[in-house]
Design an enzyme around this catalytic site. Sequence first.
Site, PDB file in Angstrom:
ATOM      1  NE  ARG A  79      50.187  44.334  57.109  1.00 46.25           N
ATOM      2  CZ  ARG A  79      48.930  43.875  57.081  1.00 46.25           C
ATOM      3  NH1 ARG A  79      48.641  42.757  56.454  1.00 46.25           N
ATOM      4  NH2 ARG A  79      47.963  44.550  57.654  1.00 46.25           N
ATOM      5  CG  HIS A 125      45.663  43.280  62.108  1.00 49.16           C
ATOM      6  ND1 HIS A 125      46.465  43.024  61.023  1.00 49.16           N
ATOM      7  CD2 HIS A 125      44.680  42.351  62.053  1.00 49.16           C
ATOM      8  CE1 HIS A 125      45.993  41.987  60.346  1.00 49.16           C
ATOM      9  NE2 HIS A 125      44.914  41.554  60.956  1.00 49.16           N
ATOM     10  CD  GLU A 172      41.454  41.972  55.830  1.00 49.13           C
ATOM     11  OE1 GLU A 172      40.549  41.489  56.544  1.00 49.13           O
ATOM     12  OE2 GLU A 172      42.100  41.288  55.022  1.00 49.13           O
ATOM     13  CG  ASN A 314      45.163  42.468  53.628  1.00 51.09           C
ATOM     14  OD1 ASN A 314      46.285  42.872  53.303  1.00 51.09           O
ATOM     15  ND2 ASN A 314      44.715  42.541  54.873  1.00 51.09           N
ATOM     16  CE1 TYR A 316      44.610  35.212  53.250  1.00 51.26           C
ATOM     17  CE2 TYR A 316      43.624  37.398  53.320  1.00 51.26           C
ATOM     18  CZ  TYR A 316      44.557  36.484  53.783  1.00 51.26           C
ATOM     19  OH  TYR A 316      45.435  36.843  54.775  1.00 51.26           O
ATOM     20  CD  GLU A 384      46.310  39.938  56.009  1.00 51.43           C
ATOM     21  OE1 GLU A 384      45.451  39.042  55.865  1.00 51.43           O
ATOM     22  OE2 GLU A 384      46.256  40.792  56.915  1.00 51.43           O
TER      23      GLU A 384
HETATM   24  C1  NOJ Z   1      42.713  38.943  56.993  1.00 48.18           C
HETATM   25  C2  NOJ Z   1      43.197  39.421  58.308  1.00 48.18           C
HETATM   26  O1  NOJ Z   1      43.879  40.631  58.188  1.00 48.18           O
HETATM   27  C3  NOJ Z   1      44.001  38.399  59.089  1.00 48.18           C
HETATM   28  O2  NOJ Z   1      44.062  38.846  60.399  1.00 48.18           O
HETATM   29  C4  NOJ Z   1      43.369  37.031  58.942  1.00 48.18           C
HETATM   30  O3  NOJ Z   1      43.969  36.075  59.747  1.00 48.18           O
HETATM   31  C5  NOJ Z   1      43.454  36.637  57.487  1.00 48.18           C
HETATM   32  N1  NOJ Z   1      42.727  37.583  56.682  1.00 48.18           N
HETATM   33  C6  NOJ Z   1      42.896  35.234  57.163  1.00 48.18           C
HETATM   34  O4  NOJ Z   1      41.538  35.210  57.367  1.00 48.18           O
END
Ligand code: NOJ
Length: 486
Positions: A79, A125, A172, A314, A316, A384
């Site tokens: 991607r 992006h 995002e 995405n 985390y 992500e």
């Molecule tokens: C989300 C973002 O899409 C990406 O650009 C960023 O580096 C990562 N999270 C980590 O924060």
Amino acid sequence: MASASALLPRDFEWGFATAAYQIEGGVNEGGRGKSIWDTFCHLEPSRTKNANGDVACDHYHRFEQDFDLLGQYGAGAYRFSIAWSRIIPLGGRNDPVNEEGIRFYNQLIDSLLARGITPWVTLYHWDLPQALHDRYGGWLDVDEVQKDFEHYARVCFERFGDRVCNWITLNEPWIQAVYGYATGGNAPGRSSTNKQSTDGDTTTEPWIVGKALIMSHARAVALYNKEFRHTQRGVIGVSLNGDYFEPWDAEDPQDAEASERRMEFHIGWFANPIFLAKDYPTCMRKQLGDRLPEFTPDDFSLLAQAECDFYGMNYYTAQFAKHGTGEAPLTDVLGNVEELQHDKQGTPVGKESGLHWLRSCPDLFRKHLTRIYKLYGKPIYITENGCPCPGEDKMVKEEAVNDPYRIQYFQDHLDAICKSIEDGSVIKGYFAWSLLDNLEWSDGFGPRFGVTYTDYVTLERTPKKSALLLKDIIAKRQGPLSNGTH
Ligand code: NOJ
């Protein structure tokens, strides 16, 4: 290890992700126009820890080498994002198309395909052409920007769609709207609460920008559906971020409501219009009143023509939500909620990583996936997921390439995916963030999310252990049948 009943489908697609401004460099080459990130990174005093993307990982000149790494890691998909201002340097629908930019991305696409790697292309992006920001305020002009984005999308479908079958419109949008126009931490850095910002209105701008992003996405998808889907036979979706929230006090119904409200403000804001062609969540209308733009009947009809194929997620981390007392201030973007990493008993939400905002919370990832699939009913691709290891930013290369924390993070999050599949979710792919250590936006070159160590002086790349193991981590969890067909 995954239980026998919870397996990834055999055709599970996986690979690594990047974004143009974070890796490309070559900002003044090949006819590229400036984006809002070029401007933001060169503001003085610096708002990006004195870092900028002028060179970044120099992927612009080293992409062959980077794709060799993808091959070495066994990735089936990759991607990346296209820089709008390489394709149309001034950004607008009547501005010239830059053939050198087209040629660059043609090379990327062809080079991936020659290696048997499927390209997944993000159109946006966060790098709006600066000229559009200067011309009419960029994302603040809902009517203009959606027409320019539609045109840019058309050029990409026309020029790359014969070979690219996987499209992500926006990455995002929440971060673009909130960090760009509420907190001012990201480009274009507008805010009325941030001392470093000279312009902006946190009480209104994020909500206007949110609508501009939603309608731009919708126009691109409606265009694809009408004019390209039939011949190109690809898929198109959007990548939304959003943490999972649990109540800070498990006994307090107001905290349970706050958790749900926090996720509505984060995800429902975009997902209701995009996936359900519905208005924003009720809690947002209630809190924001007429600061939240309305959708007209024409907008709704466009949203209805913009049915997309998948939910790009995405993910985390997760947090606890504590309800705010009293009325939310006009500058609130969170839904009148306090975000915390420990609950009322002092239990942490997950294990600390190398970044303050990111704790590893795989059990809550499972809940997140299952909740999103139930709400929106679209196949999910994790577009992500990843982390920096504790202390990694201070390590020398020899230490950093040994990354057990990241390996565990990948294993735990892939197990969570298996468990959510067991809950009934359809999850079809996974992209680890990121192929390379790269420019982490306003955090500069500090946090290292890569599976490949980047030496920012020599630009030498060195695979970390996790890069070589991800293939096995996934293969071990794969079963014989696809879950993508029911
Ligand atoms: C989300 C973002 O899409 C990406 O650009 C960023 O580096 C990562 N999270 C980590 O924060």
